[in-house]
Design a protein around this motif. Structure first.
Motif, short mmCIF file in Angstrom:
data_model
loop_
_atom_site.label_atom_id
_atom_site.label_comp_id
_atom_site.label_asym_id
_atom_site.label_seq_id
_atom_site.Cartn_x
_atom_site.Cartn_y
_atom_site.Cartn_z
N ALA A 22 39.14 5.54 18.66
CA ALA A 22 38.00 5.10 19.44
C ALA A 22 37.02 6.09 20.17
N LEU A 23 37.06 7.18 19.69
CA LEU A 23 36.12 8.18 20.13
C LEU A 23 34.82 8.26 19.19
N ASP A 24 33.78 8.04 19.98
CA ASP A 24 32.43 8.41 19.10
C ASP A 24 32.38 9.81 18.66
N ALA A 25 31.37 10.42 18.13
CA ALA A 25 31.12 11.52 17.55
C ALA A 25 31.23 12.56 18.30
N ALA A 26 30.70 12.54 19.83
CA ALA A 26 30.62 13.48 20.63
C ALA A 26 32.16 13.80 21.24
N GLY A 27 32.95 12.56 21.40
CA GLY A 27 34.11 12.51 21.77
C GLY A 27 34.94 13.22 20.83
N ASN B 187 47.46 4.37 24.99
CA ASN B 187 46.84 5.42 25.94
C ASN B 187 47.86 5.66 27.16
N GLY B 188 48.75 4.57 27.61
CA GLY B 188 49.57 4.85 28.53
C GLY B 188 48.95 5.09 29.92
N LEU B 189 48.10 4.12 30.21
CA LEU B 189 47.22 4.17 31.50
C LEU B 189 47.41 3.07 32.35
N TYR B 190 47.22 3.18 33.62
CA TYR B 190 47.43 1.80 34.38
C TYR B 190 45.97 1.34 34.76
N LEU C 48 36.60 0.54 31.73
CA LEU C 48 36.26 1.65 30.86
C LEU C 48 36.16 0.93 29.41
N SER C 49 35.45 1.65 28.78
CA SER C 49 35.33 1.44 27.21
C SER C 49 36.38 1.95 26.47
N ALA C 50 36.64 1.61 25.40
CA ALA C 50 37.88 2.09 24.55
C ALA C 50 37.69 3.78 24.52
#
Length: 203
Positions: free
Chosen positions: A140-145, A64-67, A111-113
């Motif tokens: 990693a996303l759920d159905a809503a995501g 994801n390239g996040l800190y 955070l979650s994945a």
């Protein structure tokens, strides 16, 4: 690979592992050098002008390239500001991805994945790149995501962006794709309109 992608297209790259999907995306992002042949992205010759296009291209890979030590909002603000996004665009992106409010001030490490993936996508939305390069974006996303991501992809293309995505989740990806390119052994094996190319009213 001999491939031309036009503005406003949503192109799905499909094929087995090792077919070259990720390599093609990374090459289009200017992250890999062109060893031979010709490659032009947004008018930039990738053989000698790779870095010039990076503010115009958004790449989301498996990482994801996040800190981790920064909050959601700080991550989005950092990466989006580099590309010239303003405060209003950052706030809109956080809201669109459901990351406003309490989540905006949460460190990424907590955070979650799925929430991490949404944060990375918020960076893309805030930056408004002309070319979106997405490698397994539904991971990693759920159905809503996933539904939310599909809407974001279609909205980006409708606003003028070009989207190139690689995915093994073909039913999901073909619901938004307007063209499907199949890679086998680093070559284009098939290039055809998506079977449901007329249906872009994703939920």
């Amino acid at each position: 690979i001999d491939l031309t992608v036009r503005p406003n297209e949503i192109v799905l790259l499909r094929g087995p592992n090792g077919a070259g999907k990720t390599s093609l995306l990374r090459l289009c992002a200017g992250l890999l050098a062109v060893d031979q042949g010709e490659a032009t992205v947004l008018g930039h010759d990738l053989r000698d002008d790779r870095k010039a296009l990076r503010t115009r291209v958004g790449y989301l890979g498996h990482a994801n390239g996040l800190y981790d030590d920064l909050t959601v909002e700080d991550n989005v603000r950092f990466w989006a500001t580099i590309a010239g996004a303003d405060g209003a665009e950052i706030a809109t992106a956080l809201k669109e991805l459901g990351l406003d409010g309490r989540l905006a001030t949460t460190p990424v490490a907590r955070l979650s994945a799925g929430q991490r993936r949404r944060t990375a996508l918020a960076v893309m939305v805030a930056r408004r790149p002309e070319l979106w390069l997405l490698d397994e974006p539904h991971a990693a996303l759920d159905a809503a995501g996933r539904d939310l991501l599909d809407r974001v992809i279609v909205m980006a293309a409708d606003a003028g962006a070009t989207v190139l995505l690689a995915s093994h989740e073909l039913d999901r990806a073909e619901a938004v794709a307007r063209r499907v390119v199949t890679l086998v052994g680093g070559r284009v094996d098939a290039d055809q309109p998506a079977a449901n190319r007329e249906r872009h009213d994703v939920p």
